[in-house]
Motif scaffolding. Structure first.
Motif, PDB file in Angstrom:
ATOM      1  N   LEU A  84      32.833  11.883 -23.569  1.00  0.00           N
ATOM      2  CA  LEU A  84      33.382  12.670 -24.668  1.00  0.00           C
ATOM      3  C   LEU A  84      33.767  14.044 -24.148  1.00  0.00           C
ATOM      4  CD1 LEU A  84      30.800  11.758 -27.430  1.00  0.00           C
ATOM      5  CD2 LEU A  84      33.118  10.860 -27.160  1.00  0.00           C
ATOM      6  N   HIS A  85      34.783  14.619 -24.756  1.00  0.00           N
ATOM      7  CA  HIS A  85      35.283  15.903 -24.277  1.00  0.00           C
ATOM      8  C   HIS A  85      34.640  17.116 -24.944  1.00  0.00           C
ATOM      9  CE1 HIS A  85      38.337  14.389 -21.598  1.00  0.00           C
ATOM     10  NE2 HIS A  85      38.700  13.521 -22.521  1.00  0.00           N
ATOM     11  N   VAL A  86      34.208  16.989 -26.195  1.00  0.00           N
ATOM     12  CA  VAL A  86      33.721  18.161 -26.923  1.00  0.00           C
ATOM     13  C   VAL A  86      32.355  17.871 -27.538  1.00  0.00           C
ATOM     14  CG1 VAL A  86      34.180  19.744 -28.844  1.00  0.00           C
ATOM     15  CG2 VAL A  86      36.057  18.980 -27.394  1.00  0.00           C
ATOM     16  N   GLY A  87      31.459  18.833 -27.382  1.00  0.00           N
ATOM     17  CA  GLY A  87      30.128  18.731 -27.966  1.00  0.00           C
ATOM     18  C   GLY A  87      29.692  20.048 -28.560  1.00  0.00           C
ATOM     19  N   LEU A  88      28.834  19.957 -29.557  1.00  0.00           N
ATOM     20  CA  LEU A  88      28.241  21.134 -30.182  1.00  0.00           C
ATOM     21  C   LEU A  88      26.739  21.084 -29.991  1.00  0.00           C
ATOM     22  CD1 LEU A  88      30.050  21.215 -33.663  1.00  0.00           C
ATOM     23  CD2 LEU A  88      30.487  22.696 -31.695  1.00  0.00           C
ATOM     24  N   LEU A  89      26.164  22.217 -29.693  1.00  0.00           N
ATOM     25  CA  LEU A  89      24.717  22.391 -29.643  1.00  0.00           C
ATOM     26  C   LEU A  89      24.367  23.368 -30.758  1.00  0.00           C
ATOM     27  CD1 LEU A  89      21.933  22.033 -28.318  1.00  0.00           C
ATOM     28  CD2 LEU A  89      22.588  23.842 -26.698  1.00  0.00           C
ATOM     29  N   LEU A  90      23.566  22.903 -31.711  1.00  0.00           N
ATOM     30  CA  LEU A  90      23.202  23.714 -32.873  1.00  0.00           C
ATOM     31  C   LEU A  90      21.703  23.958 -32.860  1.00  0.00           C
ATOM     32  CD1 LEU A  90      25.175  21.659 -35.556  1.00  0.00           C
ATOM     33  CD2 LEU A  90      25.963  23.708 -34.351  1.00  0.00           C
ATOM     34  N   ASN A  91      21.294  25.220 -32.941  1.00  0.00           N
ATOM     35  CA  ASN A  91      19.873  25.567 -32.951  1.00  0.00           C
ATOM     36  C   ASN A  91      19.513  26.224 -34.278  1.00  0.00           C
ATOM     37  OD1 ASN A  91      17.214  26.056 -32.262  1.00  0.00           O
ATOM     38  ND2 ASN A  91      17.703  27.967 -31.213  1.00  0.00           N
ATOM     39  N   PHE A  92      18.664  25.536 -35.042  1.00  0.00           N
ATOM     40  CA  PHE A  92      18.232  26.020 -36.347  1.00  0.00           C
ATOM     41  C   PHE A  92      16.935  26.817 -36.278  1.00  0.00           C
ATOM     42  CE2 PHE A  92      20.954  22.426 -37.178  1.00  0.00           C
ATOM     43  CZ  PHE A  92      21.681  22.817 -38.292  1.00  0.00           C
ATOM     44  N   GLY A  93      16.328  26.949 -35.102  1.00  0.00           N
ATOM     45  CA  GLY A  93      15.003  27.547 -34.988  1.00  0.00           C
ATOM     46  C   GLY A  93      14.954  29.050 -34.903  1.00  0.00           C
ATOM     47  N   SER A  94      16.089  29.704 -34.810  1.00  0.00           N
ATOM     48  CA  SER A  94      16.089  31.170 -34.732  1.00  0.00           C
ATOM     49  C   SER A  94      16.431  31.749 -36.109  1.00  0.00           C
ATOM     50  CB  SER A  94      17.088  31.646 -33.678  1.00  0.00           C
ATOM     51  OG  SER A  94      18.385  31.233 -34.026  1.00  0.00           O
ATOM     52  N   HIS A 107      18.673  22.720 -22.554  1.00  0.00           N
ATOM     53  CA  HIS A 107      19.413  22.261 -23.734  1.00  0.00           C
ATOM     54  C   HIS A 107      20.897  22.135 -23.417  1.00  0.00           C
ATOM     55  CE1 HIS A 107      15.902  24.463 -25.697  1.00  0.00           C
ATOM     56  NE2 HIS A 107      15.658  23.175 -25.827  1.00  0.00           N
ATOM     57  N   PHE A 108      21.416  23.089 -22.652  1.00  0.00           N
ATOM     58  CA  PHE A 108      22.825  23.031 -22.240  1.00  0.00           C
ATOM     59  C   PHE A 108      23.054  21.799 -21.362  1.00  0.00           C
ATOM     60  CE2 PHE A 108      22.501  27.930 -22.230  1.00  0.00           C
ATOM     61  CZ  PHE A 108      22.628  27.971 -23.611  1.00  0.00           C
ATOM     62  N   ALA A 109      22.133  21.568 -20.416  1.00  0.00           N
ATOM     63  CA  ALA A 109      22.256  20.424 -19.521  1.00  0.00           C
ATOM     64  C   ALA A 109      22.226  19.110 -20.301  1.00  0.00           C
ATOM     65  CB  ALA A 109      21.142  20.448 -18.476  1.00  0.00           C
ATOM     66  N   GLN A 110      21.414  19.045 -21.341  1.00  0.00           N
ATOM     67  CA  GLN A 110      21.335  17.831 -22.147  1.00  0.00           C
ATOM     68  C   GLN A 110      22.687  17.511 -22.774  1.00  0.00           C
ATOM     69  OE1 GLN A 110      18.748  18.075 -25.566  1.00  0.00           O
ATOM     70  NE2 GLN A 110      18.616  15.855 -25.745  1.00  0.00           N
ATOM     71  N   VAL A 111      23.333  18.515 -23.368  1.00  0.00           N
ATOM     72  CA  VAL A 111      24.637  18.287 -23.990  1.00  0.00           C
ATOM     73  C   VAL A 111      25.664  17.883 -22.940  1.00  0.00           C
ATOM     74  CG1 VAL A 111      26.534  19.364 -25.269  1.00  0.00           C
ATOM     75  CG2 VAL A 111      24.170  19.803 -25.943  1.00  0.00           C
ATOM     76  N   ILE A 112      25.670  18.567 -21.831  1.00  0.00           N
ATOM     77  CA  ILE A 112      26.618  18.252 -20.759  1.00  0.00           C
ATOM     78  C   ILE A 112      26.395  16.826 -20.246  1.00  0.00           C
ATOM     79  CG2 ILE A 112      27.313  18.853 -18.400  1.00  0.00           C
ATOM     80  CD1 ILE A 112      26.535  21.809 -19.270  1.00  0.00           C
ATOM     81  N   ASN A 113      25.144  16.440 -20.073  1.00  0.00           N
ATOM     82  CA  ASN A 113      24.839  15.086 -19.620  1.00  0.00           C
ATOM     83  C   ASN A 113      25.269  14.042 -20.648  1.00  0.00           C
ATOM     84  OD1 ASN A 113      23.804  15.875 -17.154  1.00  0.00           O
ATOM     85  ND2 ASN A 113      21.715  16.021 -17.913  1.00  0.00           N
ATOM     86  N   TYR A 114      25.066  14.327 -21.921  1.00  0.00           N
ATOM     87  CA  TYR A 114      25.504  13.402 -22.974  1.00  0.00           C
ATOM     88  C   TYR A 114      27.023  13.281 -22.990  1.00  0.00           C
ATOM     89  CZ  TYR A 114      20.862  13.145 -25.215  1.00  0.00           C
ATOM     90  OH  TYR A 114      19.545  12.914 -25.491  1.00  0.00           O
ATOM     91  N   LEU A 115      27.718  14.391 -22.844  1.00  0.00           N
ATOM     92  CA  LEU A 115      29.185  14.320 -22.801  1.00  0.00           C
ATOM     93  C   LEU A 115      29.635  13.438 -21.639  1.00  0.00           C
ATOM     94  CD1 LEU A 115      30.186  18.012 -23.602  1.00  0.00           C
ATOM     95  CD2 LEU A 115      30.361  16.033 -25.121  1.00  0.00           C
ATOM     96  N   GLU A 116      28.989  13.597 -20.506  1.00  0.00           N
ATOM     97  CA  GLU A 116      29.311  12.777 -19.338  1.00  0.00           C
ATOM     98  C   GLU A 116      29.008  11.304 -19.602  1.00  0.00           C
ATOM     99  OE1 GLU A 116      30.491  11.495 -15.672  1.00  0.00           O
ATOM    100  OE2 GLU A 116      30.597  13.614 -16.199  1.00  0.00           O
ATOM    101  N   ALA A 117      27.826  11.023 -20.105  1.00  0.00           N
ATOM    102  CA  ALA A 117      27.404   9.640 -20.314  1.00  0.00           C
ATOM    103  C   ALA A 117      28.284   8.915 -21.319  1.00  0.00           C
ATOM    104  CB  ALA A 117      25.947   9.606 -20.770  1.00  0.00           C
ATOM    105  N   TYR A 118      28.719   9.624 -22.354  1.00  0.00           N
ATOM    106  CA  TYR A 118      29.510   9.007 -23.415  1.00  0.00           C
ATOM    107  C   TYR A 118      31.010   9.205 -23.222  1.00  0.00           C
ATOM    108  CZ  TYR A 118      24.911   8.969 -25.586  1.00  0.00           C
ATOM    109  OH  TYR A 118      23.573   8.787 -25.835  1.00  0.00           O
TER     110      TYR A 118
END
Length: 165
Positions: free
Chosen positions: A140-150, A127-138
């Motif tokens: 963008l400097h800042v991203g949030l990862l929000l998990n509602f499942g816990s 999940h961390f890698a996904q956000v980092i990859n999206y920041l790279e691809a787009y």
């Protein structure tokens, strides 16, 4: 996660104690991103997510939280685009596209905050890698990862300071 990526910072991993400002919160800081200008926006978005989680709790599919967060962001007066699709390039050639859950307003129109949602029992490195990859691809400097499942909302803020060409 340590050492897996050399040009990103997980702001929450750094903690909120001494040293955070000197790493990412000051203009000209080592990571080149002024986190202070993003903080009011990330706090508002996280607050919206907390309100969604407090009403719905855990156990729903991701799409339910996405719809609820869209309503809460609008209620908060935050501009947000949902399901933003952007092409992915490799060596100058488009190889596909991906959709991020949200692009939320940031300090300037050209500096939105990427927001990725999950509804899983716990966050994992993938999940961390996904956000980092999206920041790279787009780029963008800042991203949030929000998990509602816990049982309580989990969130991580990511800062991407450099981009590959």
């Amino acid at each position: 996660m340590d050492g897996a990526f050399d040009d990103w910072v997980d702001a929450d991993y750094l903690g909120s104690g001494a040293g955070l400002g000197s790493l990412v919160g000051e203009p000209g800081a080592a990571y080149g991103v002024d986190l202070a200008v993003y903080t009011p926006f990330t706090h508002r978005a996280i607050g919206c997510a907390m309100r969604v989680h407090s009403v719905l709790g855990a156990g729903f599919p991701e799409v339910i939280y996405q719809r609820a967060l869209s309503i809460e962001l609008a209620r908060e007066g935050m501009q947000a685009q949902q399901e933003v699709e952007t092409p992915i390039y490799f060596r100058g050639q488009q190889i596909g596209s991906r959709r991020v859950d949200f692009m939320v307003e940031g300090p300037q129109p050209e500096k939105p905050i990427l927001v990725e949602l999950k509804a899983t029992t716990d966050l994992a490195d993938i999940h961390f890698a996904q956000v980092i990859n999206y920041l790279e691809a787009y780029h963008l400097h800042v991203g949030l990862l929000l998990n509602f499942g816990s049982t309580s909302l989990q969130y991580r803020r990511f800062i991407k300071s450099t981009f590959h060409t």
